[in-house]
Design a protein around this motif. Structure first.
Motif, PDB file in Angstrom:
ATOM      1  N   ALA A  33      63.844  34.327  77.321  1.00 25.50           N
ATOM      2  CA  ALA A  33      63.928  33.579  76.074  1.00 25.50           C
ATOM      3  C   ALA A  33      63.484  32.151  76.372  1.00 25.50           C
ATOM      4  O   ALA A  33      64.086  31.462  77.189  1.00 25.50           O
ATOM      5  CB  ALA A  33      65.350  33.601  75.539  1.00 25.50           C
ATOM      6  N   VAL A  34      62.402  31.721  75.742  1.00 29.12           N
ATOM      7  CA  VAL A  34      61.766  30.463  76.140  1.00 29.12           C
ATOM      8  C   VAL A  34      62.613  29.244  75.760  1.00 29.12           C
ATOM      9  O   VAL A  34      62.784  28.316  76.555  1.00 29.12           O
ATOM     10  CB  VAL A  34      60.357  30.356  75.517  1.00 29.12           C
ATOM     11  N   GLY A  35      63.161  29.262  74.546  1.00 25.73           N
ATOM     12  CA  GLY A  35      63.958  28.121  74.094  1.00 25.73           C
ATOM     13  C   GLY A  35      65.148  27.868  75.005  1.00 25.73           C
ATOM     14  O   GLY A  35      65.445  26.734  75.390  1.00 25.73           O
ATOM     15  N   ARG A  36      65.818  28.953  75.372  1.00 21.83           N
ATOM     16  CA  ARG A  36      66.993  28.797  76.235  1.00 21.83           C
ATOM     17  C   ARG A  36      66.589  28.411  77.644  1.00 21.83           C
ATOM     18  O   ARG A  36      67.365  27.752  78.356  1.00 21.83           O
ATOM     19  CB  ARG A  36      67.832  30.077  76.222  1.00 21.83           C
ATOM     20  N   THR A  37      65.392  28.801  78.061  1.00 24.72           N
ATOM     21  CA  THR A  37      64.898  28.375  79.363  1.00 24.72           C
ATOM     22  C   THR A  37      64.678  26.866  79.352  1.00 24.72           C
ATOM     23  O   THR A  37      65.027  26.151  80.298  1.00 24.72           O
ATOM     24  CB  THR A  37      63.587  29.096  79.715  1.00 24.72           C
ATOM     25  N   LEU A  38      64.121  26.400  78.242  1.00 24.10           N
ATOM     26  CA  LEU A  38      63.902  24.960  78.095  1.00 24.10           C
ATOM     27  C   LEU A  38      65.246  24.222  78.116  1.00 24.10           C
ATOM     28  O   LEU A  38      65.394  23.167  78.761  1.00 24.10           O
ATOM     29  CB  LEU A  38      63.145  24.711  76.781  1.00 24.10           C
ATOM     30  N   VAL A  39      66.218  24.797  77.467  1.00 26.90           N
ATOM     31  CA  VAL A  39      67.572  24.223  77.478  1.00 26.90           C
ATOM     32  C   VAL A  39      68.085  24.110  78.912  1.00 26.90           C
ATOM     33  O   VAL A  39      68.593  23.062  79.336  1.00 26.90           O
ATOM     34  CB  VAL A  39      68.539  25.113  76.657  1.00 26.90           C
ATOM     35  N   ALA A  40      67.933  25.202  79.657  1.00 32.77           N
ATOM     36  CA  ALA A  40      68.453  25.230  81.030  1.00 32.77           C
ATOM     37  C   ALA A  40      67.751  24.191  81.895  1.00 32.77           C
ATOM     38  O   ALA A  40      68.381  23.534  82.731  1.00 32.77           O
ATOM     39  CB  ALA A  40      68.275  26.628  81.627  1.00 32.77           C
ATOM     40  N   ILE A  41      66.452  24.041  81.712  1.00 33.56           N
ATOM     41  CA  ILE A  41      65.715  23.046  82.498  1.00 33.56           C
ATOM     42  C   ILE A  41      66.197  21.639  82.153  1.00 33.56           C
ATOM     43  O   ILE A  41      66.460  20.817  83.044  1.00 33.56           O
ATOM     44  CB  ILE A  41      64.195  23.187  82.259  1.00 33.56           C
ATOM     45  N   LEU A  42      66.335  21.355  80.858  1.00 28.49           N
ATOM     46  CA  LEU A  42      66.796  20.019  80.461  1.00 28.49           C
ATOM     47  C   LEU A  42      68.171  19.730  81.050  1.00 28.49           C
ATOM     48  O   LEU A  42      68.461  18.598  81.458  1.00 28.49           O
ATOM     49  CB  LEU A  42      66.853  19.903  78.928  1.00 28.49           C
ATOM     50  N   GLU A  43      69.013  20.743  81.111  1.00 22.16           N
ATOM     51  CA  GLU A  43      70.372  20.507  81.611  1.00 22.16           C
ATOM     52  C   GLU A  43      70.449  20.495  83.125  1.00 22.16           C
ATOM     53  O   GLU A  43      71.018  19.582  83.724  1.00 22.16           O
ATOM     54  CB  GLU A  43      71.328  21.549  81.023  1.00 22.16           C
ATOM     55  N   GLN A  44      69.873  21.525  83.752  1.00 17.58           N
ATOM     56  CA  GLN A  44      70.034  21.630  85.202  1.00 17.58           C
ATOM     57  C   GLN A  44      69.171  20.618  85.961  1.00 17.58           C
ATOM     58  O   GLN A  44      69.512  20.229  87.065  1.00 17.58           O
ATOM     59  CB  GLN A  44      69.692  23.056  85.677  1.00 17.58           C
TER      60      GLN A  44
END
Length: 442
Positions: free
Chosen positions: A401-412
RNA sequence: GGAGAGGUGACCGAGUGGUCGAAGGUGCAUGACUGGAAAUCAUGUGUACCCGUAAGGGUACCGCGGGUUCGAAUCCCGCCCACUCCGCCA
């Protein structure tokens, strides 16, 4: 869809297996069994009369050519009653068969025997973890705060255009979305052997029935309609926006008999996904986690039944590889019987670490559907030339899921200064290595 | 939007209201021929459901649904789908 014959021959066994999912699922079998049994009885009776009629018509064929008109006329009169009765039974049978089908379509899949028992999400079993949990010497911010500060996420303008649960991506944010799609597709296509597919984003109801979204989950879908003249059927030509690429890609082979030697077939597809999220009011209202529109790269496999279990491990590993290449911390959990999606018989969820919330969130769901989807969509294969067709097994998983991947990158990958250090795997796609406040959104 | 021609088996393609599950071809399978292959020849090759331990028997299916008829792939009506040409359009 379950096999009606199996429900009849092993009602107790199927009921017990479904009971591991829920009491309601087990109960739904009763009406099916009753209708299926009634159907079987009516089939016998109807076919007996049909045979009788067919034989009589053979005789009529001969009589028609004989000079004895009186005999012909008399016999014809006598046959009217028989034909009437056949017609009545045929009508009843058709209704009963539609009823069996309708009931069966609403029964979820039987959990695989290897699936752990449980009552809900809390009983899912963590199988393994991957990557290192990032350590922060500051309080990690939520992805929406990181993104808004960077100027790459814009929820307010999205709301102006489309309402809640939509997002505008600006500048490097938009590029990051596109980079992730390309990166994921390249990985699956070049290294994991998938064939890239670009399917339609609007599909007919039949396709959604094939994969199991319909008839039960209509409320979660966006449905379109075409302009029709007053008085015309507004349903005519109605199409649904795909909630996942699983729908168009799995149904690619609906009503086909595949060559056994060609299996397994492996397809990777990028599509946007559209979900109305009915019933999710108040959940994850902020940020990118739960959107009406999001991007996803999906991987789909068509395999022979004996390889199903191993294929699920393989597919899951392919999805997992995306997280590994991005250096994100995650875990893999196996869903318990109660938490399984309706069409699935066994599922691994990949869950990515979100430091701001201190939780793991689903970023991929990898499922083995057995022949449940294949029976609904009529996807078969011929093991050997001349052999009887068998149902394939279908599998799919988000990769990711691309959006959630982007979320994870922004956070981690966030830093104390509000910047985000991009995973090395994305550098070639991005042309930059960091997202910096004040520069990223332009 | 205008005009037209269609939907038959894994695929292509014929089909007169009764003997049509459906000619013919392709593909596929088996056998013959061959040192082996190609070519050729012969034979066989649909799906689903019901009964049966099985062998086997039966029924349905020619886009879908209705109608006419003793009997429909074939006639009539409605719907769905896809195609061709022109127009419009990214």
């Amino acid at each position: 869809m379950l096999d009606a014959r199996q429900v009849l021959t092993d009602l107790e066994g199927v009921r017990a297996a479904l009971g591991r999912r829920s009491a309601e699922a087990a109960r739904s079998l009763d009406a099916v069994a009753e209708a299926a049994e009634a159907r079987r009885r009516l089939v016998g009776e109807t076919e007996r009369l049909q045979a009788e009629r067919n034989q009589a018509n053979q005789e009529m064929s001969a009589l028609a050519r004989s000079p004895d008109r009186a005999a012909f006329e008399a016999r014809r009169e006598a046959l009217k009653g028989l034909s009437e009765r056949v017609k009545v039974l045929e009508t009843e049978l058709a209704e009963l068969e539609a009823r069996v089908e309708g009931l069966l379509l609403a029964v979820p899949n039987v959990p695989h025997e290897s699936v752990p028992a449980g009552h809900g999400e809390e009983d899912n079993v963590v199988v393994r973890t991957g990557g290192e949990r990032p350590a922060f010497d500051f309080e990690p911010a939520a992805h929406f705060d990181v993104g808004v500060r960077l100027g790459i996420l814009d929820f307010e303008r999205a709301a102006k255009l489309s309402g809640a649960r939509f997002t505008v991506l600006w500048g490097l944010g938009a590029r990051l979305e596109r980079a992730l799609v390309s990166f994921m597709l390249d990985l699956h296509v070049r290294e994991h052997g998938y064939t890239e597919v670009y399917p339609p984003f609007l599909v007919r109801a039949e396709a959604l029935r094939g994969t199991g979204q319909l008839p039960k989950f209509e409320a979660d879908l966006f449905k379109t309609h075409r302009h029709v003249e007053p008085g015309a059927d507004p349903e005519s030509g109605a199409l649904y926006l795909v909630p996942t690429a699983e729908v168009p890609v799995t149904n690619l082979h609906a009503d086909e008999i595949l060559d056994g030697a060609a299996l397994p077939l492996a397809y990777a597809a990028y599509t946007p996904c559209f979900r109305s999220e009915a019933g999710a009011h108040g959940r994850d209202v902020r940020g990118l986690i739960r959107q009406h529109q999001f991007d996803k790269v999906e991987i789909v496999r068509f395999v022979s039944p004996e390889h199903g279990a191993a294929e699920l491990e393989r597919l899951t590993a392919h999805a997992e590889a995306v997280l590994q290449r991005l250096g994100l911390h995650y875990r893999v959990s196996e869903l318990c019987a109660a938490d399984l999606g309706g069409s699935s018989q066994k599922t691994y969820d990949l869950e990515v670490w979100l430091p701001s919330q201190g939780v793991y969130r689903e970023i991929s769901s990898c499922s083995w559907f057995g022949d449940y989807q294949a029976r609904r969509a009529a996807i078969r294969y011929r093991p050997e030339p001349k052999a009887k067709p068998r149902l394939v097994h279908t599998l799919n998983g988000s990769g990711l899921a691309v959006g959630r991947t982007l979320v994870a990158i922004l956070e981690q990958c966030q830093r104390a200064d509000g910047s985000v250090e991009l995973p090395a795997a994305l550098h070639p796609y991005m042309g930059v290595e960091r997202l910096v406040p004040g520069a990223a959104g332009r």
